[in-house]
Every structure is written in C-alpha cells, then in structure tokens.
Design an enzyme around this catalytic site. Structure first.
Site, PDB file in Angstrom:
ATOM      1  CG  PHE A 124      -2.374  -0.086   0.954  1.00  0.00           C
ATOM      2  CD1 PHE A 124      -2.883  -1.135   0.207  1.00  0.00           C
ATOM      3  CD2 PHE A 124      -3.264   0.861   1.444  1.00  0.00           C
ATOM      4  CE1 PHE A 124      -4.253  -1.232  -0.041  1.00  0.00           C
ATOM      5  CE2 PHE A 124      -4.636   0.779   1.202  1.00  0.00           C
ATOM      6  CZ  PHE A 124      -5.130  -0.269   0.459  1.00  0.00           C
ATOM      7  CD  GLN A 237      -5.954  10.021   3.375  1.00  0.00           C
ATOM      8  OE1 GLN A 237      -6.684   9.073   3.650  1.00  0.00           O
ATOM      9  NE2 GLN A 237      -4.661  10.007   3.591  1.00  0.00           N
ATOM     10  CG  HIS A 239      -8.674   7.433  -1.482  1.00  0.00           C
ATOM     11  ND1 HIS A 239      -8.361   6.978  -2.737  1.00  0.00           N
ATOM     12  CD2 HIS A 239      -8.357   6.431  -0.619  1.00  0.00           C
ATOM     13  CE1 HIS A 239      -7.895   5.734  -2.636  1.00  0.00           C
ATOM     14  NE2 HIS A 239      -7.877   5.384  -1.359  1.00  0.00           N
ATOM     15  CG  LEU A 253     -12.185   4.337  -1.790  1.00  0.00           C
ATOM     16  CD1 LEU A 253     -11.643   5.749  -1.672  1.00  0.00           C
ATOM     17  CD2 LEU A 253     -11.777   3.510  -0.600  1.00  0.00           C
ATOM     18  CD  GLU A 256      -3.197   3.580  -0.893  1.00  0.00           C
ATOM     19  OE1 GLU A 256      -3.957   4.341  -0.276  1.00  0.00           O
ATOM     20  OE2 GLU A 256      -1.991   3.477  -0.642  1.00  0.00           O
ATOM     21  NE  ARG A 287      -5.086   6.166   1.009  1.00  0.00           N
ATOM     22  CZ  ARG A 287      -5.922   5.523   1.814  1.00  0.00           C
ATOM     23  NH1 ARG A 287      -6.550   6.181   2.772  1.00  0.00           N
ATOM     24  NH2 ARG A 287      -6.146   4.251   1.665  1.00  0.00           N
ATOM     25  CG  HIS A 352     -10.843   8.282   1.927  1.00  0.00           C
ATOM     26  ND1 HIS A 352     -11.846   7.378   1.636  1.00  0.00           N
ATOM     27  CD2 HIS A 352      -9.837   7.558   2.473  1.00  0.00           C
ATOM     28  CE1 HIS A 352     -11.461   6.170   1.989  1.00  0.00           C
ATOM     29  NE2 HIS A 352     -10.255   6.252   2.514  1.00  0.00           N
ATOM     30  NE  ARG A 387      -6.823   6.955   7.014  1.00  0.00           N
ATOM     31  CZ  ARG A 387      -7.174   5.903   6.268  1.00  0.00           C
ATOM     32  NH1 ARG A 387      -6.609   4.725   6.462  1.00  0.00           N
ATOM     33  NH2 ARG A 387      -8.102   6.034   5.328  1.00  0.00           N
TER      34      ARG A 387
HETATM   35  C1  LIG Z   1     -14.857   3.165   1.103  1.00  0.00           C
HETATM   36  C2  LIG Z   1     -13.854   3.227   2.197  1.00  0.00           C
HETATM   37  C3  LIG Z   1     -12.851   2.273   2.268  1.00  0.00           C
HETATM   38  C4  LIG Z   1     -11.904   2.322   3.286  1.00  0.00           C
HETATM   39  N1  LIG Z   1     -10.936   1.358   3.335  1.00  0.00           N
HETATM   40  C5  LIG Z   1     -10.022   1.383   4.335  1.00  0.00           C
HETATM   41  C6  LIG Z   1      -9.028   0.362   4.429  1.00  0.00           C
HETATM   42  O1  LIG Z   1      -8.969  -0.552   3.621  1.00  0.00           O
HETATM   43  N2  LIG Z   1      -8.150   0.434   5.440  1.00  0.00           N
HETATM   44  C7  LIG Z   1      -8.165   1.422   6.377  1.00  0.00           C
HETATM   45  O2  LIG Z   1      -7.327   1.420   7.261  1.00  0.00           O
HETATM   46  N3  LIG Z   1      -9.120   2.390   6.327  1.00  0.00           N
HETATM   47  C8  LIG Z   1     -10.049   2.380   5.344  1.00  0.00           C
HETATM   48  N4  LIG Z   1     -11.010   3.361   5.284  1.00  0.00           N
HETATM   49  C9  LIG Z   1     -11.159   4.277   6.420  1.00  0.00           C
HETATM   50  C10 LIG Z   1     -11.870   3.552   7.560  1.00  0.00           C
HETATM   51  O3  LIG Z   1     -12.846   2.702   7.044  1.00  0.00           O
HETATM   52  C11 LIG Z   1     -12.536   4.512   8.543  1.00  0.00           C
HETATM   53  O4  LIG Z   1     -11.629   5.510   8.917  1.00  0.00           O
HETATM   54  C12 LIG Z   1     -12.971   3.748   9.794  1.00  0.00           C
HETATM   55  O5  LIG Z   1     -13.774   2.662   9.424  1.00  0.00           O
HETATM   56  C13 LIG Z   1     -13.691   4.608  10.804  1.00  0.00           C
HETATM   57  O6  LIG Z   1     -14.093   3.758  11.846  1.00  0.00           O
HETATM   58  P1  LIG Z   1     -14.710   4.308  13.205  1.00  0.00           P
HETATM   59  O7  LIG Z   1     -14.921   3.129  14.079  1.00  0.00           O
HETATM   60  O8  LIG Z   1     -13.882   5.418  13.709  1.00  0.00           O
HETATM   61  O9  LIG Z   1     -16.103   4.938  12.786  1.00  0.00           O
HETATM   62  P2  LIG Z   1     -17.303   4.405  11.791  1.00  0.00           P
HETATM   63  O10 LIG Z   1     -17.038   3.048  11.251  1.00  0.00           O
HETATM   64  O11 LIG Z   1     -17.501   5.519  10.865  1.00  0.00           O
HETATM   65  O12 LIG Z   1     -18.480   4.262  12.791  1.00  0.00           O
HETATM   66  C14 LIG Z   1     -19.098   5.382  13.355  1.00  0.00           C
HETATM   67  C15 LIG Z   1     -20.232   4.900  14.215  1.00  0.00           C
HETATM   68  O13 LIG Z   1     -20.734   6.005  14.950  1.00  0.00           O
HETATM   69  C16 LIG Z   1     -22.139   6.045  14.847  1.00  0.00           C
HETATM   70  N5  LIG Z   1     -22.571   7.420  15.056  1.00  0.00           N
HETATM   71  C17 LIG Z   1     -22.147   8.531  14.421  1.00  0.00           C
HETATM   72  N6  LIG Z   1     -22.751   9.622  14.924  1.00  0.00           N
HETATM   73  C18 LIG Z   1     -23.581   9.180  15.899  1.00  0.00           C
HETATM   74  C19 LIG Z   1     -24.498   9.806  16.781  1.00  0.00           C
HETATM   75  N7  LIG Z   1     -24.690  11.126  16.790  1.00  0.00           N
HETATM   76  N8  LIG Z   1     -25.216   9.041  17.631  1.00  0.00           N
HETATM   77  C20 LIG Z   1     -25.058   7.702  17.644  1.00  0.00           C
HETATM   78  N9  LIG Z   1     -24.185   7.050  16.852  1.00  0.00           N
HETATM   79  C21 LIG Z   1     -23.469   7.785  15.990  1.00  0.00           C
HETATM   80  C22 LIG Z   1     -22.432   5.488  13.484  1.00  0.00           C
HETATM   81  O14 LIG Z   1     -23.757   5.060  13.383  1.00  0.00           O
HETATM   82  C23 LIG Z   1     -21.419   4.346  13.447  1.00  0.00           C
HETATM   83  O15 LIG Z   1     -21.926   3.233  14.126  1.00  0.00           O
HETATM   84  C24 LIG Z   1     -11.950   3.346   4.249  1.00  0.00           C
HETATM   85  C25 LIG Z   1     -12.948   4.315   4.175  1.00  0.00           C
HETATM   86  C26 LIG Z   1     -13.879   4.259   3.143  1.00  0.00           C
HETATM   87  C27 LIG Z   1     -14.898   5.328   3.043  1.00  0.00           C
END
Ligand SMILES: Cc1cc2nc3c(=O)[nH]c(=O)nc-3n(C[C@H](O)[C@H](O)[C@H](O)COP(=O)(O)OP(=O)(O)OC[C@H]3O[C@@H](n4cnc5c(N)ncnc54)[C@H](O)[C@@H]3O)c2cc1C
Length: 574
Positions: A124, A237, A239, A253, A256, A287, A352, A387
């Site tokens: 990556f 960021q 992407h 998306l 990558e 990125r 992203h 990142r």
């Molecule tokens: C398409 C895509 C592909 C990606 N691929 C990769 C990858 O391969 N590798 C990598 O390292 N990163 C990747 N990323 C980045 C990574 O997926 C995210 O940064 C990460 O999943 C965020 O996880 P999190 O647990 O912080 O929050 P999230 O998974 O965004 O979860 C947030 C949670 O908070 C809840 N929530 C939000 N606001 C409230 C509220 N007010 N009240 C109650 N609940 C709330 C939501 O419902 C959800 O359950 C990718 C991102 C995208 C968009």
C-alpha cells in the site's frame, strides 16, 4: 430502564457512541474489565461505515516481507504524517497492531493466506513493506462481523438507529448523553460514568466524498460543545481514486488495493504521470501526493473524458483481479458498465478521511473533559498531516481497545453522575426548534450549499482568499440553519434527522476552515497555493480548537520532544 425526567433513561458504566471498528473494540475491552457497557449507533448494528473498508489493516507482521518490524511501520507512519503525528500514538500503534490482528484471527476473522498458511499482506502507498492484512477487498466487513460477534457474545446492550445529540455533564465531568430514536422520534437519555466517542469522520460536509451518510462529524461537534479540544482540523484527506462517472456514484471509493496489486495510473495521453511527481514510489506514493498529481493533470488539460485519470489493472490475469478485487470488479461492472479485467477505470480525488479530531491522550484516549474518551476516526493524533492507507483499521483496534480499557477503569472510580434536567430540556428544545417554525428553509438546501462551499473553498488546494470566503459563507449558512424549518412528524423523518446532523457539520466545517486559514504552509493533505512549501517552524506545533463562550477559538500547541530512541529510528534510512 429507569424513569428519570420524562425520558426513557438507561444507566450504564461505559457508554460507547458508535458501532464501527473503534466503538466495538472499545466495548469488548470495557466488558472484559467487568464494566456494564451500552453501545449506541445511528444505523443498524453491523452497518457502521467501517463495513465499507476495503484494502486492509496495516500491521508489521512480517509474514510476506521478513524485514518488516514495528520500527519501520513507525517511521513510515511519521513520514506519511509529515512528522506532525503524536509520536507516542505512532509508536503504540506500530507496536500493538500485530497483536490486535492476531486477536481478530483468534476471534474468527478469516484473512487471506500465504501459501504456508500465514496471514497474507499486500503493498500500500507509503508503506516500505507489504503490510496490509486483508480479506480480498472486503476487509472492513470481516472486521465488523468478527468484532460484533465477539461483543454480542460477551453481552453489551445495543441501542441502534438511535442518534445522540448532546453530551450531558455533571459539573466538569461527563454524566451521560441525550438522543432520539430515529424511527419513533422519541427521546432517550443515558446516565454514564464514562463515554467513548467513536463516531467516525466528517466527509458528508463535502460534495464529492467516499463517506457514508453517517459521517457528519457528530462526535467531534458534541465533544467540542461539551468543552473538549479539537486537534489539527485542517488535515482532511482526499483519496486520489474515487469514481468520477457516472454522476450518481461520483466519489465512491476505488480502493488503493488496486494500486497495491499493481494498478497503473495514466493520463489521457497514455503517460504514467506519477513519474513526474514521485518517480521513486510512482503509484504507491502517499495519498496526498497522488491526489494532487491527478488534480494537476486534470487542471492542465490531460484528464480523461469525465475529468479524472485512468487506473488500469487489466494487464493482470482476469482471474487474479476478480479474486483480489471482487468488490471493484462488481462495482465497475454494475455501476459504470466497465470490465476492469479488460480496460481502465476512470478515477479522481474524493474526500475520504479526517486526520484531525478530538484531542486525546495517547495511552488512554482521554479527552480534556473528565470521563470523555475518543477513539478511531473521531480522535486525532496518530496520522499527523496525512494518513497512510491501512493505518485506520489498525488505529481502530489499537486505540479502540485502549479507550475501552481506560473508560472502564475510570468508571470504576467515578462517583454516580447526576443528570441535570435543565440540560436535557435544552437538548429537547434545540432538537424540536425546526418543527416550531411556520416558515424557513429546508435543511436539504442548506446542506447542499454547505457541500458546495467546502468542496470549492476548502478542498485539495487552498488559499487565504478562498478560506476567508469559506468562513464568511459558513457564517451565513449558520444563520440560515438557525431559521430552518422541518415539516411532518417525528416518525422516521429524514429531514428532521438532517437538521440536527447539519449543525454538527457546520461546527466541524468551521473548525476545518479556521485551522486551514491559520496554517500558513503546505504539509501533507493541507496544500496552500499561497504558501506552497513546508516550513520548519510549523512542523514544531499542532493547532487546537476549543469553545470559549460562544466563540470558536484556535491556539497553537508546541509538540512535545521525541525521545532519543525514536529520533534514531526516524533518522535510519531503509
Ligand atoms: C470506502 C472506504 C474504504 C476504506 N478502506 C479502508 C481500508 O482498507 N483500510 C483502512 O485502514 N481504512 C479504510 N477506510 C477508512 C476507515 O474505514 C474509517 O476511517 C474507519 O472505518 C472509521 O471507523 P470508526 O470506528 O472510527 O467509525 P465508523 O465506522 O464511521 O463508525 C461510526 C459509528 O458512529 C455512529 N454514530 C455517528 N454519529 C452518531 C451519533 N450522533 N449518535 C449515535 N451514533 C453515531 C455510526 O452510526 C457508526 O456506528 C476506508 C474508508 C472508506 C470510506
């Protein structure tokens, strides 16, 4: 359930807001420490944004490249972040990620395998070695499935399709949270000694984004309103590879992993333009660099018919592409009628990931508000100015675990909090205000204009003039939002839901624009046309935003000195 005030009220030790990778990992750890744990999320359990993650999670397991170790991962992360990272977080992350991956495997995650049965790792951008543990291009799905199974088995309480709109305090410390059920519109309060914010990112403030509907910056805005500090909000960021066509899926998306598996970038003249921008790393540059390169090619007239670059993996055997990139194969076949085993994709930058967020302590995820913790994309520090791909999923499990642990420990010592009726009453009035107005704009129109503003004025390239205009526009949008109107009832009313999310988006957007205006240099994901160089003086400080009265204020925080042994690692050249 108890009846405090007039609302449905639940009492717990640790309340986790968010059921993505960070929230679920925090919940598991807090449960393991004997705490009562409640998890609340906006969508259904299993549907958090993490489920969309594709390429993999970075951990120096050295299964494929034997020379890899935590030191190299640490160095890559710091270099990728242009040395603005919280070095202690980068160290803990690099050291602990392999154990967190092995733990996922023990809990049932089925990673792709090497020929001798170890977890397979892929290349990556910005990673010196093949480091991303993956499940084809559906790694997030496997991660969520695994963590969810584990958490449900251990026994947390889940409140899904429930949105938190305010953090409640008892004096200076956290006392609980107020929210509403998305289906009924009824209110709910939680009484909690500790809260972990794990609400993810902010991408929905931009027009072209890879982010899901949940990414409206709620956790950062709620924490800010409760007195917590926000760190490095200028670093957003973009992407390099989102879909550019057809219009309905613009921004979606393109992982990558396509470049990790050997995908090549070309402009409309067939030139591999990365030779000009980063001849050493080419498509596997970081990125920020690849996104700016594509943007520049398009701006200078060498873009594809729909305004992007060509990304081609069709030189690899078709069976290989379908096995390693199944989601990409289907995504392009179904959405754009393109067979990526036969021809190139058209791709362009998409908003992203948020490197900035709630300022926390490295070891515990503790914010500046007692009892309030944060982890995952909502928290800041690990990634600095940019990142590296794969470092988010590993961030979620490393710091989700740490925040859950610290939140449970805090809950053991904290006295029972008292909920304040004045605060819950105010939260209710704020939420219902758009229904009470007889006239006013729809939140959809204001959201549309916010996205235009952030896309055009706080995008990949920034300038003093644009950022000042953005702040002026944001003031106008805030004034319009204060008068917006929502029609209908409280029963599953998406316009009403948006009216609340919009307030959070406006807060985090203002923080981004303010911090971007103040940082008079270019570094990582923050590119100033009027200050195109990185300045050493800016490399010694982070920017912090905090609420003073009703005003968003910004101050600079000097970066703590890095211990000698870590400095040595950075000086080594591998
Ligand atoms: C398409 C895509 C592909 C990606 N691929 C990769 C990858 O391969 N590798 C990598 O390292 N990163 C990747 N990323 C980045 C990574 O997926 C995210 O940064 C990460 O999943 C965020 O996880 P999190 O647990 O912080 O929050 P999230 O998974 O965004 O979860 C947030 C949670 O908070 C809840 N929530 C939000 N606001 C409230 C509220 N007010 N009240 C109650 N609940 C709330 C939501 O419902 C959800 O359950 C990718 C991102 C995208 C968009």
């Amino acid at each position: 359930m108890t009846a405090a005030s007039n609302y449905e009220t639940h009492e717990t030790d640790v309340l986790i807001i968010g059921a993505g990778g960070a929230g679920l990992r925090a919940a598991i750890e807090a449960l393991a420490k004997g705490a009562r744990v409640a998890v609340v999320c906006k969508s259904l359990l299993g549907k958090a944004h993490t489920v969309m993650a594709e390429g993999g999670l970075a951990a120096a397991m050295a299964n494929v490249d034997k020379a890899d170790d935590w030191r190299t991962h640490f160095r890559d992360t710091m270099r990728g972040g242009k040395f603005l990272n919280n070095w202690r977080m980068a160290q803990l992350h690099a050291q602990e990620a392999p154990d967190r991956v092995r733990e996922l495997e023990q809990w049932g995650a089925l990673f792709d395998r090497t020929a001798d049965g170890q977890i397979l790792q892929r290349a990556f951008g910005g990673h010196t070695f093949k480091r991303l543990c993956h499940v084809g291009d559906r790694t997030g799905l496997e991660m969520i499935r695994t963590l969810q199974d584990r958490g449900v088995q251990m026994g947390f309480d889940v409140y899904m399709e429930c949105t938190i709109t305010k953090l409640l305090k008892d004096g200076d410390r956290i006392a609980g949270a107020f929210g509403y059920w998305r289906d009924s519109g009824n209110f709910i309060t939680f009484k909690a000694k500790s809260i972990v914010i794990a609400t993810g990112g902010i991408g929905k403030s931009w027009k072209i984004t890879s982010n899901s509907w949940e990414c409206t910056g709620d956790g950062m805005a709620l924490a800010y309103e409760a007195g917590a500090e926000l760190l490095d909000m200028e670093f957003v960021q973009f992407h390099p590879t989102g879909m550019v066509w057809p219009p309905g899926v613009q921004g979606l998306l393109v992982t990558e992993a396509v470049r990790g598996e050997g995908g090549l970038l070309r402009n409309k003249n067939g030139e591999r333009f990365m030779e000009k921008y980063d001849p050493k790393r080419m498509e596997l540059s970081t990125r920020d660099v690849v996104a700016r390169s594509i943007y520049t090619e398009v701006r200078e007239g060498r873009g594809t018919p729909h305004g992007g670059a060509f990304l081609d993996i069709s030189h690899k055997p078709a069976e290989y592409v379908k096995r390693k990139l199944p989601s990409m194969y289907h995504q392009f076949k179904e959405l754009a009628d393109v067979d990526i085993t036969k021809g190139p994709m058209e791709v362009g930058p998409t908003c992203h990931y948020m490197m900035g967020g709630i300022r926390v302590e490295a070891e515990t995820g503790q914010s500046s508000v007692p009892g309030l913790f944060a982890a995952g994309e909502a928290a800041a520090g690990l990634h600095g100015a940019n990142r590296l791909g794969g470092n988010s999923l590993s961030d979620l499990v490393v710091f989700g675990r740490r925040a859950g642990l610290a939140a449970a420990e805090h809950a053991k010592k904290a006295p029972a909090p008292v909920l304040d009726n004045a605060q819950t009453g105010q939260a209710e009035r704020e939420l219902l205000a758009p229904f009470a107005r007889s006239s006013g704009e729809s939140p959809y129109q204001i959201h549309h204009d916010l996205q235009e503003t952030m896309q055009n004025l706080v995008g990949i390239f920034r300038s003093d003039e644009d950022l000042r205009r953005a702040l002026t526009e944001l003031e106008k949008l805030k004034a319009r939002a204060a008068r917006m109107r929502v029609e209908g009832s409280r029963l599953f009313n998406p316009g009403w839901h948006l009216s609340r999310d919009l307030q959070c988006m406006l807060t985090v957007s203002e923080a981004c624009a303010l911090a971007a205006l103040a940082r008079k240099e270019s570094r990582g994901a923050h590119s100033r046309l009027d200050y195109p160089k990185s300045e050493d003086a800016w490399g010694t400080k982070n920017q912090v935003i905090v609420k003073k009265g009703d005003t968003m204020t910004l101050f600079e925080a000097p970066r703590p000195a890095m211990p000698q042994e870590l400095q040595q690692i950075l000086a080594e050249d591998k």
